[in-house]
Design an enzyme around this catalytic site. Structure first.
Site, PDB file in Angstrom:
ATOM      1  N   ARG A 180      -2.254  -5.588   8.495  1.00 52.69           N
ATOM      2  CA  ARG A 180      -0.975  -4.819   8.578  1.00 52.69           C
ATOM      3  C   ARG A 180      -0.759  -4.509   9.915  1.00 52.69           C
ATOM      4  NH1 ARG A 180       1.719  -0.026   5.044  1.00 52.69           N
ATOM      5  NH2 ARG A 180       3.360  -1.427   4.160  1.00 52.69           N
ATOM      6  N   GLY A 196       6.921  -1.479  -2.271  1.00 51.90           N
ATOM      7  CA  GLY A 196       5.880  -0.289  -2.497  1.00 51.90           C
ATOM      8  C   GLY A 196       6.993   0.744  -3.318  1.00 51.90           C
ATOM      9  N   GLN A 251      -7.326  -1.758   1.472  1.00 54.89           N
ATOM     10  CA  GLN A 251      -6.598  -1.276   2.702  1.00 54.89           C
ATOM     11  C   GLN A 251      -7.678  -0.361   3.588  1.00 54.89           C
ATOM     12  OE1 GLN A 251      -3.374   1.123   4.183  1.00 54.89           O
ATOM     13  NE2 GLN A 251      -2.286  -0.459   4.407  1.00 54.89           N
ATOM     14  N   TYR A 282      -2.319   4.775  13.409  1.00 55.96           N
ATOM     15  CA  TYR A 282      -3.663   5.051  13.245  1.00 55.96           C
ATOM     16  C   TYR A 282      -4.478   4.304  14.277  1.00 55.96           C
ATOM     17  CZ  TYR A 282      -1.179   6.924   9.282  1.00 55.96           C
ATOM     18  OH  TYR A 282      -0.367   7.324   8.378  1.00 55.96           O
ATOM     19  N   PRO A 307       0.655  -1.001  -0.094  1.00 51.88           N
ATOM     20  CA  PRO A 307       0.092  -0.035   0.019  1.00 51.88           C
ATOM     21  C   PRO A 307       0.913   1.215   0.140  1.00 51.88           C
ATOM     22  CG  PRO A 307      -0.050  -0.921   2.168  1.00 51.88           C
ATOM     23  CD  PRO A 307       0.544  -1.877   1.235  1.00 51.88           C
ATOM     24  N   LEU A 308       0.490   2.109  -1.019  1.00 57.00           N
ATOM     25  CA  LEU A 308       0.983   3.355  -1.108  1.00 57.00           C
ATOM     26  C   LEU A 308       0.443   4.393  -1.190  1.00 57.00           C
ATOM     27  CD1 LEU A 308       3.945   2.717  -3.512  1.00 57.00           C
ATOM     28  CD2 LEU A 308       4.518   3.214  -1.195  1.00 57.00           C
ATOM     29  N   THR A 309       0.112   5.400   0.032  1.00 53.91           N
ATOM     30  CA  THR A 309      -0.954   6.452  -0.248  1.00 53.91           C
ATOM     31  C   THR A 309      -0.564   7.476  -0.744  1.00 53.91           C
ATOM     32  OG1 THR A 309      -1.847   5.732   1.991  1.00 53.91           O
ATOM     33  CG2 THR A 309      -2.226   7.641   1.325  1.00 53.91           C
TER      34      THR A 309
END
Length: 373
Positions: A239, A327, A103, A190, A26-28
């Site tokens: 994760r 990533g 995600q 988070y 995952p890459l935001t």
């Protein structure tokens, strides 16, 4: 030069047989539409480009609740319109031969109030504000902003409502948008991580008390219970990052103990995979958490942070883990797995474009010549 062979062997992950071990992390990259947090055509191009080359794509941080926006322009999945927009992306990924998990995440106290207007969901396990500032690329302002007010401390009942928001997001993702599964984001400070960590969970009593690892983990357990019940555990990954001090998370010597406990929980649910971020963004915490995760978890173990293909090859060959997630390598090299197979030179990522708004540094990275494929 290390021969990359084991990376190209199949792997069973939940209900799926992946053709190889190159998983896209995952890459935001914050390219969703401003104000609506809608996935869009640029994101569709990005994921579709990489679909033939990643055995599994895990999407960016996808917000489950309105007014809990954390990165200003990350995609959401809290309403049906967002799910419909994601479906266009998912369908395109499937048409290109790929698999994709969404995600699902809640930023908790990291969701800056400036991103969220009236009555923001600026909440946490305890009323403790982050000590760092929020960068301008994640805000509607042009400069850094402090988290000047403490977040609202969720009551147990309010926390249970967010548990249901995770369930609703999983339903939209899998049953409406057509995702192959979901990854529950329990990492990087988070909301789930805020309940898990003793430095951010100071609750003295109740279902989610900060007084023991078991009660701190109860929020995560409740989320997994609801999400797995909704979509099936064989479509759910988790994760975690007990080594990461990002967003004021500190475990120190307790990180290996925590990862063992989480791995046991993941076993109890029979999750599709456990995704372990091995390191600390800032190099503060350095415990080995991959070894205890491997010892405790019986399913597919994914690892992340700083792996290249040779290190991943060696680790998989030695049964230290089952797959590595990449990533920046997939960002800069949409055809990353095929470049590794061919021994072709890699593109280098451009950090200056990580959090911009257009195609530069997102969908304009080159593929290797077709003759090399």
């Amino acid at each position: 030069m290390v021969a990359i062979e084991t990376m190209f062997t199949p792997l069973t992950v939940g209900r799926y047989l992946l053709p190889h071990r190159f998983v896209m992390a995952p890459l935001t990259r914050c390219r969703a539409d401003l104000n609506t947090n809608m996935p869009n055509a640029l994101m569709k191009e990005y994921y579709t480009q990489r679909a033939p080359y990643a055995s599994l794509i895990i999407t960016e941080f996808t917000t489950i609740k309105e007014k809990a926006v954390t990165f200003h322009t990350e995609a959401g999945i809290w309403n049906d319109e967002q799910a419909a927009a994601w479906k266009m992306i998912v369908d395109s990924v499937h048409d290109a031969g790929g698999k994709i998990f969404c995600q699902i995440a809640h930023g908790g106290r990291a969701a800056h109030p400036l991103n969220n207007g009236d009555k923001p969901n600026y909440v946490s396990a305890s009323p403790i504000a982050l000590t760092h500032t929020c960068n301008p690329e994640f805000l509607p302002t042009d400069d850094k902003q402090p988290y000047s007010e403490p977040p609202h401390e969720l009551t147990d009942e309010e926390a249970m409502e967010i548990v249901q928001d995770f369930r609703a997001a999983a339903k939209r993702a899998v049953k409406d948008a057509g995702f192959d599964g979901v990854e529950v984001h329990g990492a990087n400070g988070y909301l789930i991580d805020q309940f898990m960590c003793a430095t951010s969970n100071k609750r003295e009593s109740g279902r989610y008390a900060g007084t023991s690892l078991e009660t701190r983990a109860q929020f995560l357990k409740d989320v997994l219970t609801e999400v797995c019940d909704e979509v099936g555990a064989d479509r759910v990954g988790l994760r975690v990052s007990p080594n990461n001090s990002y967003n004021d998370m500190f475990r120190g010597e307790d990180a290996p103990k925590e990862i063992k406990y989480i791995a046991g929980m993941a076993n109890a649910f029979n999750l599709a995979y456990l995704h372990v971020m091995r390191a600390d963004f800032f190099g503060v915490q350095t415990a080995d958490i991959v070894t205890p995760a491997r010892e405790a978890f019986k399913g597919a173990l994914f690892v992340n942070m700083g792996y290249d293909a040779p290190e991943a090859e060696a680790g998989i060959a030695e049964s230290k883990f089952d797959a590595a997630t990449f990533g920046n390598n997939f960002l800069a090299n949409p055809d990353y797995s095929e470049r590794i197979r061919a021994g072709y030179e890699l593109n280098q990522p451009d950090p200056a474009t990580y959090y911009t708004t257009d195609a530069k540094g997102y969908t304009d990275y080159s593929f290797m010549p077709k003759a090399m494929n």
